[in-house]
Design a protein around this motif. Structure first.
Motif, PDB file in Angstrom:
ATOM      1  N   MET A  56       0.874  -1.185   0.000  1.00 16.84           N
ATOM      2  CA  MET A  56       0.000   0.000   0.000  1.00 16.84           C
ATOM      3  C   MET A  56       0.911   1.234   0.000  1.00 16.84           C
ATOM      4  N   ILE A  57       0.881   1.977  -1.089  1.00 23.52           N
ATOM      5  CA  ILE A  57       1.799   3.106  -1.220  1.00 23.52           C
ATOM      6  C   ILE A  57       1.021   4.400  -1.382  1.00 23.52           C
ATOM      7  N   LEU A  58       1.377   5.394  -0.587  1.00 24.49           N
ATOM      8  CA  LEU A  58       0.773   6.718  -0.729  1.00 24.49           C
ATOM      9  C   LEU A  58       1.818   7.665  -1.308  1.00 24.49           C
ATOM     10  N   ILE A  69       6.671  10.057  -0.348  1.00 26.28           N
ATOM     11  CA  ILE A  69       6.158   8.692  -0.439  1.00 26.28           C
ATOM     12  C   ILE A  69       6.067   8.038   0.931  1.00 26.28           C
ATOM     13  N   ALA A  70       5.026   7.260   1.115  1.00 30.61           N
ATOM     14  CA  ALA A  70       4.944   6.346   2.259  1.00 30.61           C
ATOM     15  C   ALA A  70       4.717   4.963   1.663  1.00 30.61           C
ATOM     16  N   THR A  71       5.724   4.105   1.777  1.00 26.56           N
ATOM     17  CA  THR A  71       5.598   2.710   1.317  1.00 26.56           C
ATOM     18  C   THR A  71       5.176   1.885   2.524  1.00 26.56           C
ATOM     19  N   CYS A  72       4.020   1.255   2.418  1.00 29.74           N
ATOM     20  CA  CYS A  72       3.506   0.483   3.565  1.00 29.74           C
ATOM     21  C   CYS A  72       3.148  -0.929   3.124  1.00 29.74           C
ATOM     22  N   ALA A  91       9.402   9.216   3.087  1.00 29.39           N
ATOM     23  CA  ALA A  91      10.429  10.164   2.644  1.00 29.39           C
ATOM     24  C   ALA A  91       9.823  11.280   1.806  1.00 29.39           C
ATOM     25  N   VAL A  92      10.420  12.462   1.972  1.00 33.68           N
ATOM     26  CA  VAL A  92      10.021  13.651   1.223  1.00 33.68           C
ATOM     27  C   VAL A  92      11.289  14.160   0.529  1.00 33.68           C
ATOM     28  N   LEU A  93      11.172  14.629  -0.700  1.00 30.84           N
ATOM     29  CA  LEU A  93      12.344  15.154  -1.409  1.00 30.84           C
ATOM     30  C   LEU A  93      12.951  16.292  -0.595  1.00 30.84           C
ATOM     31  N   GLN A 104       1.558  15.038   6.607  1.00 29.30           N
ATOM     32  CA  GLN A 104       0.340  14.738   5.838  1.00 29.30           C
ATOM     33  C   GLN A 104       0.322  13.288   5.359  1.00 29.30           C
ATOM     34  N   LEU A 105       1.497  12.797   4.935  1.00 28.14           N
ATOM     35  CA  LEU A 105       1.581  11.391   4.510  1.00 28.14           C
ATOM     36  C   LEU A 105       1.285  10.467   5.690  1.00 28.14           C
ATOM     37  N   LEU A 106       1.872  10.815   6.840  1.00 26.91           N
ATOM     38  CA  LEU A 106       1.673  10.006   8.047  1.00 26.91           C
ATOM     39  C   LEU A 106       0.186   9.973   8.438  1.00 26.91           C
TER      40      LEU A 106
END
Ligand SMILES: CC(C)(COP(=O)(O)OP(=O)(O)OC[C@H]1O[C@@H](n2cnc3c(N)ncnc32)[C@H](O)[C@@H]1OP(=O)(O)O)[C@@H](O)C(=O)NCCC(=O)NCCS
Length: 175
Positions: A56-58, A69-72, A91-93, A104-106
């Protein structure tokens, strides 16, 4: 800054490319592994993620540009008998850090986990990654304590190298 968070559909080439670019940038980061992905990992990353049923990737977009990106992976808690979500990468650039995108990703991962009926969200963070730790702690994450007075959880792993073949007895030779 208008940030949009979307769940990656790895069947879409542009999402696959975004995942590859963002994981490559994270790998190159000092809190990743300090160097970009090897070419074999680059080739295998997206097909490999697609083959894992719990991926599940956001993705976070600044306009049309993927910047975070959040790789879950979904897991399962046997004691709670409920699913869980593990955040494997967040991770954020570098150009986009400090603007609330990581948080926000979290928050989006948490929302997704709640919608899936999960009992928890888990992650690992390097002890000296103060920036990430501050973000996680501000969002309510804390080191796991399994039992009263037992301290925190220790993360164990064993790298499996293909260099040392292990002799495996065939079933028919077992007595
Ligand atoms: C960790 C990371 C994902 C945070 O993303 P980000 O978009 O910069 O974070 P945010 O802007 O949402 O900030 C969230 C919180 O992090 C903390 N934080 C952000 N920048 C910080 C800095 N320079 N110093 C200390 N804490 C900082 C703050 O608590 C902040 O909350 P606040 O803005 O309310 O004070 C990003 O820095 C990153 O990609 N780092 C490299 C990869 C990495 O370490 N990933 C984590 C692996 S476990």
């Amino acid at each position: 800054l208008t940030v949009t968070i979307v769940e990656a559909d790895l069947a879409r080439p542009e999402h696959g490319q975004a995942v590859l670019d963002l994981i490559d940038a994270y790998a190159a980061d000092a809190f990743g592994r300090g160097r970009p992905l090897d070419s074999s990992a680059r080739d295998a990353l997206v097909p490999g993620l697609r083959a894992v049923p719990t991926t599940m990737i956001l993705l976070a977009y600044d306009g049309s540009r993927p910047v975070g990106i959040a790789t879950c992976f979904r897991g399962f808690s046997t004691f709670a008998a409920k699913p869980l979500v593990n955040i494997h990468d967040l991770a954020v650039l570098p150009s986009h850090r400090g603007q609330g995108i990581g948080r926000q990703l979290l928050d989006a991962v948490e929302q997704k986990a709640r919608a899936l009926g999960c009992c928890k969200v888990t992650l690992e963070v390097q002890e000296d990654n103060r920036r990430a730790r501050r973000m996680y702690e501000a969002a309510g994450f804390a080191q796991t304590v399994y039992a009263e007075g037992a301290g925190g959880a220790l993360f164990f792993s064993k790298p499996l190298s293909p260099a040392r073949p292990v002799a495996v007895r065939r079933p028919e030779s077992a007595d």
